[in-house]
Design a protein around this motif. Sequence first.
Motif, PDB file in Angstrom:
ATOM      1  N   LEU A  47       0.843  -1.192   0.000  1.00  0.00           N
ATOM      2  CA  LEU A  47       0.000   0.000   0.000  1.00  0.00           C
ATOM      3  C   LEU A  47       0.877   1.241   0.000  1.00  0.00           C
ATOM      4  CD1 LEU A  47      -2.801  -1.027   2.517  1.00  0.00           C
ATOM      5  CD2 LEU A  47      -3.027  -0.777   0.049  1.00  0.00           C
ATOM      6  N   ALA A  48       0.492   2.240  -0.781  1.00  0.00           N
ATOM      7  CA  ALA A  48       1.267   3.476  -0.894  1.00  0.00           C
ATOM      8  C   ALA A  48       1.546   4.068   0.484  1.00  0.00           C
ATOM      9  CB  ALA A  48       0.516   4.479  -1.758  1.00  0.00           C
ATOM     10  N   GLY A  49       2.782   4.467   0.697  1.00  0.00           N
ATOM     11  CA  GLY A  49       3.154   5.162   1.932  1.00  0.00           C
ATOM     12  C   GLY A  49       3.240   4.292   3.162  1.00  0.00           C
ATOM     13  N   GLU A  50       2.951   2.982   3.031  1.00  0.00           N
ATOM     14  CA  GLU A  50       2.930   2.153   4.239  1.00  0.00           C
ATOM     15  C   GLU A  50       4.190   1.315   4.419  1.00  0.00           C
ATOM     16  OE1 GLU A  50      -0.783   0.262   5.171  1.00  0.00           O
ATOM     17  OE2 GLU A  50      -1.925   2.075   4.658  1.00  0.00           O
ATOM     18  N   GLY A  51       5.224   1.616   3.611  1.00  0.00           N
ATOM     19  CA  GLY A  51       6.534   1.005   3.852  1.00  0.00           C
ATOM     20  C   GLY A  51       7.302   1.886   4.818  1.00  0.00           C
ATOM     21  N   ALA A  52       8.576   2.109   4.519  1.00  0.00           N
ATOM     22  CA  ALA A  52       9.439   2.885   5.421  1.00  0.00           C
ATOM     23  C   ALA A  52       8.901   4.291   5.690  1.00  0.00           C
ATOM     24  CB  ALA A  52      10.849   2.971   4.835  1.00  0.00           C
ATOM     25  N   SER A  53       8.120   4.852   4.736  1.00  0.00           N
ATOM     26  CA  SER A  53       7.641   6.228   4.908  1.00  0.00           C
ATOM     27  C   SER A  53       6.764   6.397   6.140  1.00  0.00           C
ATOM     28  CB  SER A  53       6.870   6.682   3.666  1.00  0.00           C
ATOM     29  OG  SER A  53       7.743   6.725   2.560  1.00  0.00           O
ATOM     30  N   SER A  54       6.014   5.335   6.513  1.00  0.00           N
ATOM     31  CA  SER A  54       5.164   5.413   7.710  1.00  0.00           C
ATOM     32  C   SER A  54       5.806   4.728   8.902  1.00  0.00           C
ATOM     33  CB  SER A  54       3.836   4.704   7.464  1.00  0.00           C
ATOM     34  OG  SER A  54       3.018   5.476   6.657  1.00  0.00           O
ATOM     35  N   ARG A  55       6.876   3.973   8.675  1.00  0.00           N
ATOM     36  CA  ARG A  55       7.376   3.082   9.711  1.00  0.00           C
ATOM     37  C   ARG A  55       8.587   3.638  10.449  1.00  0.00           C
ATOM     38  NH1 ARG A  55       5.603  -2.183   9.373  1.00  0.00           N
ATOM     39  NH2 ARG A  55       3.671  -2.141   8.211  1.00  0.00           N
ATOM     40  N   ASN A  56       8.900   4.907  10.209  1.00  0.00           N
ATOM     41  CA  ASN A  56      10.073   5.497  10.856  1.00  0.00           C
ATOM     42  C   ASN A  56       9.668   6.192  12.153  1.00  0.00           C
ATOM     43  OD1 ASN A  56       9.473   8.462  10.220  1.00  0.00           O
ATOM     44  ND2 ASN A  56       9.279   7.461   8.230  1.00  0.00           N
ATOM     45  N   SER A  57      10.618   6.880  12.762  1.00  0.00           N
ATOM     46  CA  SER A  57      10.324   7.485  14.071  1.00  0.00           C
ATOM     47  C   SER A  57       9.787   8.911  13.965  1.00  0.00           C
ATOM     48  CB  SER A  57      11.574   7.456  14.956  1.00  0.00           C
ATOM     49  OG  SER A  57      12.086   6.148  15.019  1.00  0.00           O
ATOM     50  N   GLY A  58       9.666   9.434  12.748  1.00  0.00           N
ATOM     51  CA  GLY A  58       9.061  10.759  12.580  1.00  0.00           C
ATOM     52  C   GLY A  58       9.976  11.928  12.878  1.00  0.00           C
ATOM     53  N   PHE A  59      11.291  11.723  12.712  1.00  0.00           N
ATOM     54  CA  PHE A  59      12.255  12.814  12.898  1.00  0.00           C
ATOM     55  C   PHE A  59      12.568  13.404  11.522  1.00  0.00           C
ATOM     56  CE2 PHE A  59      12.877  10.461  16.727  1.00  0.00           C
ATOM     57  CZ  PHE A  59      13.572  11.243  17.649  1.00  0.00           C
ATOM     58  N   LEU A  60      12.298  14.684  11.334  1.00  0.00           N
ATOM     59  CA  LEU A  60      12.722  15.387  10.123  1.00  0.00           C
ATOM     60  C   LEU A  60      13.987  16.121  10.530  1.00  0.00           C
ATOM     61  CD1 LEU A  60      12.472  16.586   7.286  1.00  0.00           C
ATOM     62  CD2 LEU A  60      10.675  18.081   8.129  1.00  0.00           C
ATOM     63  N   VAL A  61      15.141  15.619  10.084  1.00  0.00           N
ATOM     64  CA  VAL A  61      16.404  16.097  10.672  1.00  0.00           C
ATOM     65  C   VAL A  61      17.066  17.190   9.851  1.00  0.00           C
ATOM     66  CG1 VAL A  61      16.883  13.953  11.920  1.00  0.00           C
ATOM     67  CG2 VAL A  61      17.793  14.249   9.607  1.00  0.00           C
ATOM     68  N   ASP A  62      17.731  18.083  10.582  1.00  0.00           N
ATOM     69  CA  ASP A  62      18.548  19.134   9.971  1.00  0.00           C
ATOM     70  C   ASP A  62      20.029  18.753  10.041  1.00  0.00           C
ATOM     71  OD1 ASP A  62      18.427  19.152  12.736  1.00  0.00           O
ATOM     72  OD2 ASP A  62      18.978  21.260  12.879  1.00  0.00           O
ATOM     73  N   THR A  63      20.372  17.931  11.034  1.00  0.00           N
ATOM     74  CA  THR A  63      21.768  17.515  11.233  1.00  0.00           C
ATOM     75  C   THR A  63      21.745  16.077  11.722  1.00  0.00           C
ATOM     76  OG1 THR A  63      21.621  18.274  13.518  1.00  0.00           O
ATOM     77  CG2 THR A  63      22.593  19.811  11.936  1.00  0.00           C
ATOM     78  N   THR A  64      22.810  15.325  11.457  1.00  0.00           N
ATOM     79  CA  THR A  64      22.929  13.994  12.058  1.00  0.00           C
ATOM     80  C   THR A  64      24.305  13.865  12.679  1.00  0.00           C
ATOM     81  OG1 THR A  64      23.733  13.051   9.988  1.00  0.00           O
ATOM     82  CG2 THR A  64      21.374  12.837  10.426  1.00  0.00           C
ATOM     83  N   LEU A  65      24.367  13.076  13.718  1.00  0.00           N
ATOM     84  CA  LEU A  65      25.634  12.890  14.423  1.00  0.00           C
ATOM     85  C   LEU A  65      26.385  11.708  13.852  1.00  0.00           C
ATOM     86  CD1 LEU A  65      27.677  13.200  16.709  1.00  0.00           C
ATOM     87  CD2 LEU A  65      26.062  12.154  18.249  1.00  0.00           C
TER      88      LEU A  65
END
Length: 439
Positions: A69-87
């Motif tokens: 189903l559209a959008g129901e792979g990794a796009s919905s299954r992540n933690s919901g962080f829209l990041v500006d920087t990564t460590l």
Amino acid sequence: SYSHFMEVTNDNDCSWVKDLIPRTNIKTLHSNEDCEWLVIGAGYTGLSAARKLGQLYPNQKIILIDAQLAGEGASSRNSGFLVDTTLNDGFTSNKELKSYKKKADIYELGVDVVKKFINEHQVDCEWNECGKYFASSKLEDNKILKNFSNLLTQLGYENNLLTSNELSKKLGTNFYNVAIYTKGGILLHPGKLVRAMIDVLPNNVYLYENSCLLKWSKNKDIITCNFKNGKIYTKKIIFATNGFLKSLGIKSNYNFPITLTASMTRPLTDKEFKFIGEPKEWGVLPIRPMGATIRMTKDRRILIRNTAEIHNPFKMSQSDLYKRSIKQKIGIKKRFPQLPDNIIQSTWSGIVSRTRNSSQIFEKINNNIFAAGCYNGSGIGVGTLFGEQIALMASNNQTNEISVIKQRKKPNRLPPQPFLNVGIYTRLAYERFKARSET
């Protein structure tokens, strides 16, 4: 010609997806179709590519197709962080200011493009510009944080180092001893964001779901794609399958999938919430690559993601998920010992795509074939950006964003099998050992 015969089977227990009203008008491919453009994969990247193509070519037929189903792979299954920087990107900590800056520039464009989308379409995805924490229970990780803070400060990113006292007030747990707070991160509901992208697809984009690509081949200027119940003939194709690029033979010596699992609790009761000090919504990313990602959502649920492994990316059984959820229960108990044991409400798995040097794939493979993916865990912003920009690049448009994307380091070639799996496995085991207190 390239074939692959694996169906993707997702567990149906992802909290973000379960928060949504199920969609009704779902179409599966049941005939042969011709189109000008075919986009494979309907996550952030594919949806953004199809949306952009629909705007660019209002009179052409564009097909967007997904194995599930559209959008129901990794796009919905992540933690919901829209990041500006990564460590850290799992496999490399980037010590080099210049390449870090190039990477951060891409993240920044990613944040902008998502922001633009939600403003334009008035999307409610629980957008919260509350920043994010990189945190650890180990005092010696302060050294890593000081270096990181210097790097961020040199590049003009607002950040603060925090002590355990300040942290326990903000997070409601005494688990962490050191952290850095970065202001630019955004927390959101990934299921709601991706659902909005499905809802606003232009009229000339035909969406087919639960239709797995079995085989594709190119003959002169026509690409033939075989599905279970039909074929699609297209002039141009964009592969936007992220963790499944490799299994479709796209840049397969450059990227590999890793399986993550996450659990989410039920909402905390008033009493439980009071007991931990009624914290505002927050998100914590680990300092050590294999540590836990944790979120306290707006509606007082706790999300934890503390596993990453080589696993068959097409399916994870209920019993395997259950084993992972036990690890997640322990992770929650470590941080919130006062909460009851049976608090986890759902557990699910998802796939990230990695490259050896944590760079992304954004490429014209030939005049008809394009590919974008491999976000190393930062796909909300970068996927949305890369989808729009790969559509523009495939249309021979030159944009400032494309120039910025092209500045990045290209992915390194991977060693051949079986060395590749042994290498990833060893690396993950080593990182897991180093982060054992942080899961």
